[in-house]
Scaffold this motif. Structure first.
Motif, PDB file in Angstrom:
ATOM      1  N   ARG A   1       0.786  -1.281  -0.102  1.00 36.20           N
ATOM      2  CA  ARG A   1       0.064  -0.093   0.021  1.00 36.20           C
ATOM      3  C   ARG A   1       0.922   1.196  -0.066  1.00 36.20           C
TER       4      ARG A   1
ATOM      5  N   ALA B   1       6.708   1.249 -10.004  1.00 38.30           N
ATOM      6  CA  ALA B   1       5.915  -0.190  -9.936  1.00 38.30           C
ATOM      7  C   ALA B   1       6.569  -1.214 -10.301  1.00 38.30           C
TER       8      ALA B   1
ATOM      9  N   ALA C   1       2.779   1.725  -3.381  1.00 37.39           N
ATOM     10  CA  ALA C   1       1.523   2.167  -4.588  1.00 37.39           C
ATOM     11  C   ALA C   1       1.488   3.798  -4.548  1.00 37.39           C
TER      12      ALA C   1
ATOM     13  N   GLU D   1       7.083  -4.316  -7.450  1.00 38.07           N
ATOM     14  CA  GLU D   1       6.630  -5.685  -7.759  1.00 38.07           C
ATOM     15  C   GLU D   1       7.745  -6.735  -7.538  1.00 38.07           C
TER      16      GLU D   1
ATOM     17  N   PRO E   1       3.941   5.146  -8.340  1.00 37.11           N
ATOM     18  CA  PRO E   1       3.572   4.253  -9.380  1.00 37.11           C
ATOM     19  C   PRO E   1       4.911   4.181 -10.496  1.00 37.11           C
TER      20      PRO E   1
END
Length: 718
Positions: free
Chosen positions: A119, A128, A122, A132, A125
């Motif tokens: 969270r 990202a 995020a 990940e 972005p």
């Protein structure tokens, strides 16, 4: 009913956080923010990258071709992601000396849970793709210890130490104040670990005074060199004076956002040789203050291996072409070292590592004992190692199947342990889950008699394919049909001599990874190794009771989903049995073990059952043997006083053959143990941060048996 021992005085627990109106995390423990509410990203770039001058410094490779950042307070991982992102953009992917590597060490007492970390990340972005990857390898919570995460095909390493800052940095420093005050300069590996830049983060000194201590600053000094820099968001007096006292030159400048001032600077080495050795009685009673696992820096400066000017010129001999040798060769080649792997048989993985399939399996337990902690660390490391995506797919894609492994409960004690593990990691079900019989049956595709612990990230691997993949590296040369009779010190470092007394090759380093045959070498003849015969059974896929199997099942034995029409079931443990012939009795044992796990209908036994015999090499304490090869006679002489007093205070380091290392004793856990063992070995050779803490390293060290025998006053084995 047996209960697992809880961890003693754990120094970590999950972060307790709330979220503000902008979805930014706030620490409940410290009533403080994780990053600037103005702009966390720009704060990191300003405070840590700019004031450590990192983008400019990265343009000039270091002498060892890796750059090390150490951080107090991992938090949301933002500092790591920003550093990684800029490293990718501004650092050449390869230099004349091989691949440039970034090491990022971060100590965190209150790790975020994975869901909270996801969270928080995020919010950015633009990161990202990196987020990940970080989330995919993030250790399950709650957990304490040292964990190595590997990215960009080994070019970026993150060492997460879940502990308080004082203890965490002590685990990567080569020795405590006892040896340092005695004027000793010891190293964990082939040379000193030096941090190039410090990120002093964490919550403010006013709200988190326990972190900003003299011990923290002294540990920083022990890990710093003449070019080491630091920066921190705070200019608090306790921080400024603590850094100055430890030898850091501090500069105060305007801070970021609402912060009025911040500090940055560099290290100015302090000479401790004129300070007396400590006589603290608590240290005298603590056997952990022996330094037999450390190397004397002076001896390395005198050795030929330390005079290598760049890593691209470095070379290594690896003796043994099984899992241990191939993993070691790969880990060294990933660091730019040219490797010649010597295998006495006609192909790789021709002996104990030659089974068709192997389960990615360790004996997991919630108990707080050394072997349980190592098994957990090895499982987490191996899960990530085999599943990490590379250009042509993960090693699971290329060599096996990440179908999951179910540890079935064959005893009441196991059921208790597995349920406790599942409860412990209930917020991280991607790591393990408790399953009752019906759920096990549904997941595996067969009617199963027992409940169990499911590890979704595990699976099976073909050891032969794995060894071939690991050695398909441009810096690895494989010579088969080459039996090494001797390893002799040479002008270059080490020379491998074959059975005809010919010199096969020479290199700066030599790695002994040939299982029980290591006892044939003079340098490692004293190591405590033993062999255990094992037989696996090959069952045709069309045997109806197993045809729908979808996961690996482990109980008294194991069974894997079919590969090329054949299931691999096993394996027996035959002590004091040297027969290489296939035994029908062992086939019967493997089938009996299957019947204890699976509801098998009254159908004919499998037809044309075949198999394979191998001899595992294990150790008396079941830990692998990883590290520098000890010179046994000098070690026994230097530490002889331990025979009379096991807790005697001894500040002497160990005595080791320069540039000679071992990776042995993987037992039946080769697939699980070899990745972390090889990474440890390569880190020692290349003077990098270790993937395990110092306490765990001592439990893997080749000299441990010599020291234990002395403490128990056992006769010499020399």
């Amino acid at each position: 009913m047996n209960k697992a021992r809880p961890a003693k005085n754990p120094t970590t627990c999950p972060a307790d956080i709330t979220w503000n109106e902008n979805s930014q995390p706030i620490s409940t423990q410290f009533d403080d923010v994780y990053f600037s509410t103005t702009d966390g990203l720009k704060e990191t770039e300003f405070v840590f990258l700019q004031h450590n001058n990192l983008p400019q410094r990265w343009q000039t490779p270091t002498s060892n071709n890796h750059f090390t950042v150490a951080e107090t307070g991992f938090g949301t991982g933002l500092n790591f992601l920003v550093t990684w992102y800029n490293w990718q953009k501004q650092t050449p992917q390869n230099t004349a000396d091989g691949p440039a590597r970034l090491h990022f060490i971060s100590v965190e007492k209150y790790p975020l849970l994975r869901a909270d970390l996801a969270r928080a990340l995020a919010l950015w972005p633009e990161f990202a793709a990196l987020s990940e990857q970080l989330l995919s390898q993030y250790p399950p919570q709650p957990i304490e210890g040292t964990f190595r995460l590997t990215f960009d095909d080994g070019k970026v390493l993150l060492t997460l130490i879940f502990s308080d800052a004082e203890n965490g940095l002590t685990q990567i420093a080569p020795c405590s104040t006892l040896a340092r005050h005695a004027g000793a300069e010891y190293t964990l590996g082939n040379g000193p670990l030096v941090v190039d830049a410090w990120f002093l983060d964490g919550f403010s000194p006013a709200k988190n005074p326990e972190m900003w201590t003299p011990t923290l600053f002294q540990s920083m000094a022990k890990l710093s060199g003449k070019n080491t820099t630091f920066s921190t968001f705070t200019s608090a007096r306790v921080v400024r004076e603590g850094l100055k006292e430890a030898g850091f030159h501090c500069i105060k400048v305007s801070g970021f956002g609402l912060k009025r001032e911040m500090l940055y600077g560099h290290f100015q080495p302090v000479n401790h040789t004129d300070q007396p050795a400590t006589t603290d009685n608590s240290q005298r009673r603590d056997a952990a203050h022996h330094y037999w696992h450390l190397c004397a820096a002076a001896s390395h400066e005198q050795s030929s291996t330390a005079t290598i000017k760049n890593k691209n010129a470095a070379s290594a001999i690896v003796v043994g072409g099984g899992l241990a040798g191939c993993q070691a060769a790969h880990a060294l080649a990933q660091r730019g070292i040219r490797v010649t792997l010597l295998e006495k048989n006609s192909c790789l993985a021709d002996e104990a590592s030659g089974n068709r399939q192997g389960a990615l399996y360790t004996r997991l337990s919630p108990q707080d004992d050394p072997l349980s902690r190592f098994n957990l660390s090895a499982q987490i490391f191996a899960n990530n190692f085999y599943s990490s995506k590379k250009a042509h797919g993960s090693l699971f894609d290329l060599c096996g199947d990440q179908c999951g492994v179910i540890h079935l409960c064959t005893q009441d004690r196991q059921k208790t342990y597995y349920q406790q593990l599942a409860n412990r990691f209930q917020v991280d079900e991607h790591f393990c889950q408790w399953l009752e019989c019906d759920a096990v049956s549904e997941l595996s595709g067969l009617k199963i008699k027992l409940p169990g612990l499911f590890l979704p990230q595990a699976g099976w691997i073909s050891p032969v394919k794995l060894c071939e993949q690991l050695c398909a590296h441009p810096l690895i040369d494989v010579l088969t049909n080459t039996e090494v009779k001797e390893l002799n010190i040479s002008g270059k470092g080490w020379a491998a001599i074959d059975t005809r007394a010919n010199t096969v090759c020479e290199a700066n380093y030599a790695i002994i990874a040939n299982a029980h045959a290591a006892q044939n070498f003079e340098q490692t003849a004293h190591l405590q190794l033993k062999t255990i015969r094992g037989q696996v059974s090959h069952i045709l896929e069309d045997w109806q009771p197993l045809s729908q199997l979808k996961t690996v099942l482990c109980g008294e034995g194991y069974i894997s989903p079919s590969q090329n029409g054949i299931h691999c079931a096993g394996a027996t443990f035959n002590l004091r049995d040297a027969s290489v012939e296939i035994s029908q009795q062992d086939h019967d044992t493997n089938l009996h073990n299957l019947k204890q796990m699976i509801e098998l209908p009254n159908s004919p036994p499998p037809r044309n059952i075949e198999g394979r015999v191998g001899f595992r090499t294990t150790t008396p304490d079941y830990f692998p043997i990883v590290g520098p090869a000890p010179m046994a006679a000098p070690m026994e002489q230097n530490f002889a006083s331990l025979r009379h007093r096991a807790n005697a205070v001894l500040s002497a380091p160990g005595e080791f053959y320069p540039g000679l290392y071992t990776l042995l004793g993987l037992g039946s856990r080769g697939l699980a143990y070899s990745p972390i063992a090889a990474d440890l070995l390569a880190s020692l050779v290349c003077s990098e941060p270790l993937p395990v803490d110092q306490k765990q390293y001592r439990q893997l060290h080749p000299a441990r048996f010599l020291i234990r025998n002395l403490m128990r006053n056992k006769p010499s084995t020399l």
